[in-house]
Design an enzyme around this catalytic site. Structure first.
Site, PDB file in Angstrom:
ATOM      1  N   LYS A  19      -6.954  -5.049  -3.192  1.00  0.00           N
ATOM      2  CA  LYS A  19      -7.723  -5.570  -2.061  1.00  0.00           C
ATOM      3  C   LYS A  19      -8.780  -4.573  -1.614  1.00  0.00           C
ATOM      4  O   LYS A  19      -8.771  -3.419  -2.023  1.00  0.00           O
ATOM      5  CB  LYS A  19      -6.788  -5.923  -0.905  1.00  0.00           C
ATOM      6  CG  LYS A  19      -5.980  -4.772  -0.354  1.00  0.00           C
ATOM      7  CD  LYS A  19      -4.988  -5.276   0.682  1.00  0.00           C
ATOM      8  CE  LYS A  19      -4.066  -4.188   1.193  1.00  0.00           C
ATOM      9  NZ  LYS A  19      -4.738  -3.115   1.931  1.00  0.00           N
ATOM     10  N   ASP A  32      -4.881  -0.793  -1.738  1.00  0.00           N
ATOM     11  CA  ASP A  32      -6.302  -0.603  -1.482  1.00  0.00           C
ATOM     12  C   ASP A  32      -6.930  -0.133  -2.787  1.00  0.00           C
ATOM     13  O   ASP A  32      -6.379   0.735  -3.474  1.00  0.00           O
ATOM     14  CB  ASP A  32      -6.512   0.462  -0.394  1.00  0.00           C
ATOM     15  CG  ASP A  32      -6.602  -0.124   1.001  1.00  0.00           C
ATOM     16  OD1 ASP A  32      -6.372  -1.333   1.160  1.00  0.00           O
ATOM     17  OD2 ASP A  32      -6.881   0.638   1.946  1.00  0.00           O
ATOM     18  N   SER A  64     -15.638   1.028   4.921  1.00  0.00           N
ATOM     19  CA  SER A  64     -14.673   1.565   5.876  1.00  0.00           C
ATOM     20  C   SER A  64     -14.711   3.089   5.964  1.00  0.00           C
ATOM     21  O   SER A  64     -14.095   3.668   6.857  1.00  0.00           O
ATOM     22  CB  SER A  64     -13.252   1.133   5.490  1.00  0.00           C
ATOM     23  OG  SER A  64     -12.810   1.796   4.318  1.00  0.00           O
ATOM     24  N   HIS A 122     -10.583   0.709  -3.359  1.00  0.00           N
ATOM     25  CA  HIS A 122     -11.940   0.804  -2.827  1.00  0.00           C
ATOM     26  C   HIS A 122     -12.946   1.314  -3.860  1.00  0.00           C
ATOM     27  O   HIS A 122     -12.624   2.226  -4.636  1.00  0.00           O
ATOM     28  CB  HIS A 122     -11.983   1.769  -1.645  1.00  0.00           C
ATOM     29  CG  HIS A 122     -11.214   1.329  -0.452  1.00  0.00           C
ATOM     30  ND1 HIS A 122     -11.331   0.070   0.093  1.00  0.00           N
ATOM     31  CD2 HIS A 122     -10.326   1.991   0.339  1.00  0.00           C
ATOM     32  CE1 HIS A 122     -10.543  -0.016   1.160  1.00  0.00           C
ATOM     33  NE2 HIS A 122      -9.923   1.123   1.325  1.00  0.00           N
ATOM     34  N   ASP A 142       0.788  -1.241   0.000  1.00  0.00           N
ATOM     35  CA  ASP A 142       0.000   0.000   0.000  1.00  0.00           C
ATOM     36  C   ASP A 142       0.821   1.292   0.000  1.00  0.00           C
ATOM     37  O   ASP A 142       0.507   2.228   0.750  1.00  0.00           O
ATOM     38  CB  ASP A 142      -0.955   0.005   1.197  1.00  0.00           C
ATOM     39  CG  ASP A 142      -1.926  -1.166   1.174  1.00  0.00           C
ATOM     40  OD1 ASP A 142      -1.850  -1.992   0.252  1.00  0.00           O
ATOM     41  OD2 ASP A 142      -2.764  -1.251   2.093  1.00  0.00           O
ATOM     42  N   GLU A 164     -14.555  -4.923   4.784  1.00  0.00           N
ATOM     43  CA  GLU A 164     -13.213  -4.399   5.029  1.00  0.00           C
ATOM     44  C   GLU A 164     -12.210  -5.511   4.800  1.00  0.00           C
ATOM     45  O   GLU A 164     -12.517  -6.686   5.039  1.00  0.00           O
ATOM     46  CB  GLU A 164     -13.105  -3.854   6.457  1.00  0.00           C
ATOM     47  CG  GLU A 164     -11.747  -3.292   6.810  1.00  0.00           C
ATOM     48  CD  GLU A 164     -11.301  -2.160   5.892  1.00  0.00           C
ATOM     49  OE1 GLU A 164     -10.898  -2.453   4.738  1.00  0.00           O
ATOM     50  OE2 GLU A 164     -11.327  -0.997   6.327  1.00  0.00           O
ATOM     51  N   ALA A 187       0.215  -0.008   6.508  1.00  0.00           N
ATOM     52  CA  ALA A 187       0.752   0.477   7.768  1.00  0.00           C
ATOM     53  C   ALA A 187       0.986  -0.742   8.665  1.00  0.00           C
ATOM     54  O   ALA A 187       0.220  -1.705   8.633  1.00  0.00           O
ATOM     55  CB  ALA A 187      -0.220   1.444   8.440  1.00  0.00           C
ATOM     56  N   CYS A 247      -2.527  -3.096   7.699  1.00  0.00           N
ATOM     57  CA  CYS A 247      -2.398  -4.011   6.556  1.00  0.00           C
ATOM     58  C   CYS A 247      -1.175  -4.915   6.656  1.00  0.00           C
ATOM     59  O   CYS A 247      -1.225  -6.075   6.247  1.00  0.00           O
ATOM     60  CB  CYS A 247      -2.393  -3.219   5.257  1.00  0.00           C
ATOM     61  SG  CYS A 247      -3.980  -2.372   5.000  1.00  0.00           S
ATOM     62  N   HIS A 301     -10.626   7.078   1.031  1.00  0.00           N
ATOM     63  CA  HIS A 301      -9.228   6.998   0.608  1.00  0.00           C
ATOM     64  C   HIS A 301      -9.064   5.883  -0.412  1.00  0.00           C
ATOM     65  O   HIS A 301      -9.841   4.938  -0.440  1.00  0.00           O
ATOM     66  CB  HIS A 301      -8.314   6.746   1.814  1.00  0.00           C
ATOM     67  CG  HIS A 301      -8.566   5.429   2.490  1.00  0.00           C
ATOM     68  ND1 HIS A 301      -9.591   5.252   3.411  1.00  0.00           N
ATOM     69  CD2 HIS A 301      -7.969   4.217   2.358  1.00  0.00           C
ATOM     70  CE1 HIS A 301      -9.593   3.992   3.814  1.00  0.00           C
ATOM     71  NE2 HIS A 301      -8.632   3.339   3.191  1.00  0.00           N
TER      72      HIS A 301
END
Length: 200
Positions: A106, A62, A70, A64, A20, A113, A141, A145, A81
């Protein structure tokens, strides 16, 4: 903090997983990790090292949908985000991903989530197809993740090494990062830094 004496020798059964490193998680982004940009140059050094050893490079992201569960306006804990196909979802321009790099998207289901790069993705199958035995995990982070990805990898039987000089966490609650590292170690992960690798 390394848990193994001597050096790591990278081979074709190893993979570097870059977690990420996206615009929204870096300073100026929608959900920035403090000084998250500082680890990008270190990750690039690992990329060069793994590429030279004919090992594999994987980058998770990510990805999304706009109404992901989330997000705060959907009752989640985070501001919007890494919405797919937006600038915030792009990898950092400073990140030097080689060709080929396996990209794992993902948290693509708006109602679910998914912190782990294994959750709802084909990562496990891809690792098995490539005959990967050991996963070196970097990125953001540590306390979200990275820890969830590492724990899933261990459950699936992969050896896991956390690259401590190439990961950073959020520490929403003070001590979250330390607790995440301790949890990974307790489940069998090792830790390493650049000095722990063969310099050839």
């Amino acid at each position: 903090m390394s848990q193994l004496s001597g050096t790591f020798n990278i081979n074709r059964h190893d993979a570097l997983l870059i977690t990420d490193i996206q615009v929204d998680f870096l300073p100026g982004g929608a959900l920035p990790v403090t000084e998250g940009d500082k680890i990008v140059s270190v990750i690039n050094q690992y990329v060069s090292k793994f590429k030279a050893a004919d090992a594999h490079i994987i980058a998770s992201r990510d990805w999304h949908p706009p109404n992901h569960i989330s997000f705060k306006d959907k009752g989640g804990p985070w501001p919007p985000h890494c919405i797919r196909d937006t600038q915030g979802s792009e990898f950092s321009s400073a990140l030097k991903l080689p060709n080929p790099t396996l990209i794992i998207s993902k948290a693509t289901d708006q109602n679910r989530e998914a912190y782990s790069a294994f959750d709802g993705t084909n990562l496990a199958n891809e690792l098995n197809k490539l005959d990967i035995k050991r996963l070196f995990v970097s990125g953001l982070a540590t306390d979200y993740c990275v820890v969830n990805t590492a724990l899933d990898a261990l459950k699936l039987g992969f050896k896991v090494v956390i690259l401590m000089d190439a990961t950073l966490g959020i520490d929403v609650q003070q001590g979250d990062v330390d607790r995440a590292v301790k949890t990974m170690l307790n489940h069998g992960a090792l830790t390493a830094k650049m000095k722990d690798f063969s310099q050839k």
